[in-house]
Design an enzyme around this catalytic site. Structure first.
Site, PDB file in Angstrom:
ATOM      1  N   HIS A 174      -3.821  76.028 -76.235  1.00 29.91           N
ATOM      2  CA  HIS A 174      -4.711  76.721 -75.281  1.00 29.91           C
ATOM      3  C   HIS A 174      -5.379  75.589 -74.681  1.00 29.91           C
ATOM      4  O   HIS A 174      -6.034  74.759 -75.479  1.00 29.91           O
ATOM      5  CB  HIS A 174      -5.359  77.621 -75.854  1.00 29.91           C
ATOM      6  N   LEU A 202      -6.249  88.017 -78.463  1.00 29.98           N
ATOM      7  CA  LEU A 202      -5.813  87.131 -77.286  1.00 29.98           C
ATOM      8  C   LEU A 202      -6.709  85.850 -77.751  1.00 29.98           C
ATOM      9  O   LEU A 202      -7.894  85.910 -77.595  1.00 29.98           O
ATOM     10  CB  LEU A 202      -6.267  87.694 -76.400  1.00 29.98           C
ATOM     11  N   ASP A 203      -6.082  84.789 -78.407  1.00 30.46           N
ATOM     12  CA  ASP A 203      -6.486  83.437 -78.471  1.00 30.46           C
ATOM     13  C   ASP A 203      -7.695  83.680 -79.386  1.00 30.46           C
ATOM     14  O   ASP A 203      -8.661  83.012 -79.426  1.00 30.46           O
ATOM     15  CB  ASP A 203      -7.027  82.849 -77.144  1.00 30.46           C
ATOM     16  N   ASN A 263      -0.268  78.240 -81.331  1.00 31.52           N
ATOM     17  CA  ASN A 263      -0.321  78.125 -79.861  1.00 31.52           C
ATOM     18  C   ASN A 263      -1.065  77.045 -79.332  1.00 31.52           C
ATOM     19  O   ASN A 263      -1.955  76.532 -80.237  1.00 31.52           O
ATOM     20  CB  ASN A 263      -1.171  79.587 -79.225  1.00 31.52           C
ATOM     21  N   GLY A 289       7.678  73.799 -69.640  1.00 30.37           N
ATOM     22  CA  GLY A 289       8.229  73.279 -70.957  1.00 30.37           C
ATOM     23  C   GLY A 289       7.962  71.721 -71.261  1.00 30.37           C
ATOM     24  O   GLY A 289       8.494  71.056 -71.962  1.00 30.37           O
ATOM     25  N   SER A 290       6.855  71.177 -70.359  1.00 28.78           N
ATOM     26  CA  SER A 290       6.333  69.739 -70.913  1.00 28.78           C
ATOM     27  C   SER A 290       5.824  69.804 -72.383  1.00 28.78           C
ATOM     28  O   SER A 290       6.255  68.681 -72.866  1.00 28.78           O
ATOM     29  CB  SER A 290       5.261  69.394 -69.851  1.00 28.78           C
ATOM     30  N   MET A 305       4.328  82.895 -72.193  1.00 34.90           N
ATOM     31  CA  MET A 305       3.104  83.567 -71.499  1.00 34.90           C
ATOM     32  C   MET A 305       3.142  85.126 -71.640  1.00 34.90           C
ATOM     33  O   MET A 305       3.492  85.987 -70.928  1.00 34.90           O
ATOM     34  CB  MET A 305       3.293  83.306 -70.001  1.00 34.90           C
ATOM     35  N   ARG A 306       3.021  85.427 -73.131  1.00 41.61           N
ATOM     36  CA  ARG A 306       3.029  86.768 -73.320  1.00 41.61           C
ATOM     37  C   ARG A 306       1.874  87.087 -74.420  1.00 41.61           C
ATOM     38  O   ARG A 306       1.693  86.231 -75.207  1.00 41.61           O
ATOM     39  CB  ARG A 306       4.440  87.239 -73.979  1.00 41.61           C
TER      40      ARG A 306
HETATM   41  C1  GAR Z   1       0.100  74.411 -71.003  1.00 41.94           C
HETATM   42  O1  GAR Z   1      -0.993  74.051 -70.230  1.00 41.94           O
HETATM   43  C2  GAR Z   1      -0.477  75.334 -72.174  1.00 41.94           C
HETATM   44  O2  GAR Z   1      -1.512  75.182 -72.681  1.00 41.94           O
HETATM   45  C3  GAR Z   1      -0.661  76.644 -71.304  1.00 41.94           C
HETATM   46  O3  GAR Z   1       0.506  76.735 -70.578  1.00 41.94           O
HETATM   47  C4  GAR Z   1       0.707  75.308 -70.007  1.00 41.94           C
HETATM   48  C5  GAR Z   1       2.353  75.372 -70.191  1.00 41.94           C
HETATM   49  O4  GAR Z   1       2.873  74.171 -69.784  1.00 41.94           O
HETATM   50  N1  GAR Z   1      -0.693  77.717 -72.308  1.00 41.94           N
HETATM   51  C6  GAR Z   1      -1.746  79.022 -71.971  1.00 41.94           C
HETATM   52  O5  GAR Z   1      -2.371  78.914 -71.012  1.00 41.94           O
HETATM   53  C7  GAR Z   1      -1.564  79.879 -72.906  1.00 41.94           C
HETATM   54  N2  GAR Z   1      -2.942  80.574 -72.863  1.00 41.94           N
HETATM   55  P1  GAR Z   1       4.126  73.517 -70.155  1.00 41.94           P
HETATM   56  O6  GAR Z   1       5.263  74.752 -69.850  1.00 41.94           O
HETATM   57  O7  GAR Z   1       4.401  72.541 -69.349  1.00 41.94           O
HETATM   58  O8  GAR Z   1       4.267  73.140 -71.661  1.00 41.94           O
END
Ligand code: GAR
Length: 235
Positions: A136, A171-172, A134, A38-39, A117-118
């Site tokens: 990425h 997907l993206d 989103n 969740g950052s 992550m879904r």
């Molecule tokens: C982040 O790096 C985000 O860009 C990535 O997951 C991480 C979540 O970090 N998302 C993906 O890879 C989506 N395909 P966070 O929970 O600290 O925000």
């Protein structure tokens, strides 16, 4: 003993009405979705309080498909409304329909995926079409799906491009709203690649969202012209 109402079993409170929340003040309501740390959520909450989203957006709810996601506890500690619905073992379309119905109770203007992550099915995308964003950790034209920082590190890329995009049913594959390059030269560990990337993510997401909200003047779906990519002058 009074039987629990259906809503109680998944630990989400009745959301406040939009009148109580001061709807009509022009701020866009965000539903932030996460599955883990969740950052990015923290960065968005802070941006709504004192940063690029101040006066433009408020966090209506932070939602997770994992009730034990650390980001959910962090959001609660920050004073955000939280909700969760376990996705494990559920058929995708049924879960997505239930999650969409839950989120609609918070009347979000934008669904902001922040490490959610879904892969989203039409049951989720259609009710919020054009309003799901989103972030990425790569150029979505070069790398889709999970492990984008590993991909950049393993391939010794000199740079990667953080991408904020609208979500469609691929997907993206959705239209790109904003991108920012991360210099990876000299990054000699995956942790360093991630550290540099996340610093950009935390700043870019709020700026891109602020630009989108300004462009769509409060952000109701009917008013959107969100498919035009933001230009540098927008953000
Ligand atoms: C982040 O790096 C985000 O860009 C990535 O997951 C991480 C979540 O970090 N998302 C993906 O890879 C989506 N395909 P966070 O929970 O600290 O925000």
């Amino acid at each position: 003993m009074t039987p629990a109402r259906p809503a109680d079993k998944h630990s989400f409170p009745t959301p406040p009405s939009r009148v109580e929340e001061g709807v009509g003040t022009g701020t866009a309501r965000l539903a932030i979705l996460l599955s883990g740390r969740g950052s990015n959520m923290v960065a968005l909450v802070q941006a709504a309080q004192t940063g690029a989203l101040q006066g433009l957006a408020e966090v209506a709810v932070v939602f997770s498909n994992r009730p034990d996601a650390p980001g959910l506890a962090t959001a609660a500690a920050l004073g955000c409304a939280t909700a969760s619905l376990p996705s494990q073992g559920r058929p995708r379309a049924a879960f997505d329909a239930e999650a969409a119905a839950l989120l609609q109770r918070y009347q979000p203007d934008y669904i902001v995926l922040a490490g959610y992550m879904r892969i989203l099915s039409p049951a989720f995308i259609q009710p919020f079409a054009g309003c799901i964003l989103n972030i990425h950790p790569a150029d979505t034209r070069a790398h889709q799906g999970l492990h984008a920082y590993e991909w950049a590190f393993d391939n010794m890329l000199p740079e990667t491009k953080i991408t904020v995009h609208l979500v469609d049913e691929g997907l993206d594959t959705g239209p790109i709203l904003a991108q920012q390059t991360v210099d990876l030269r000299g990054a000699d560990s995956l942790a360093e690649v991630e550290r540099r990337g996340l610093a950009v993510e935390h700043e870019l997401y709020a700026r891109a969202l602020a630009a989108l909200i300004k462009k769509t003047k409060g952000g109701h779906a009917e008013q959107r012209e969100a498919s035009r990519p933001l230009t540098n002058s927008d953000i």
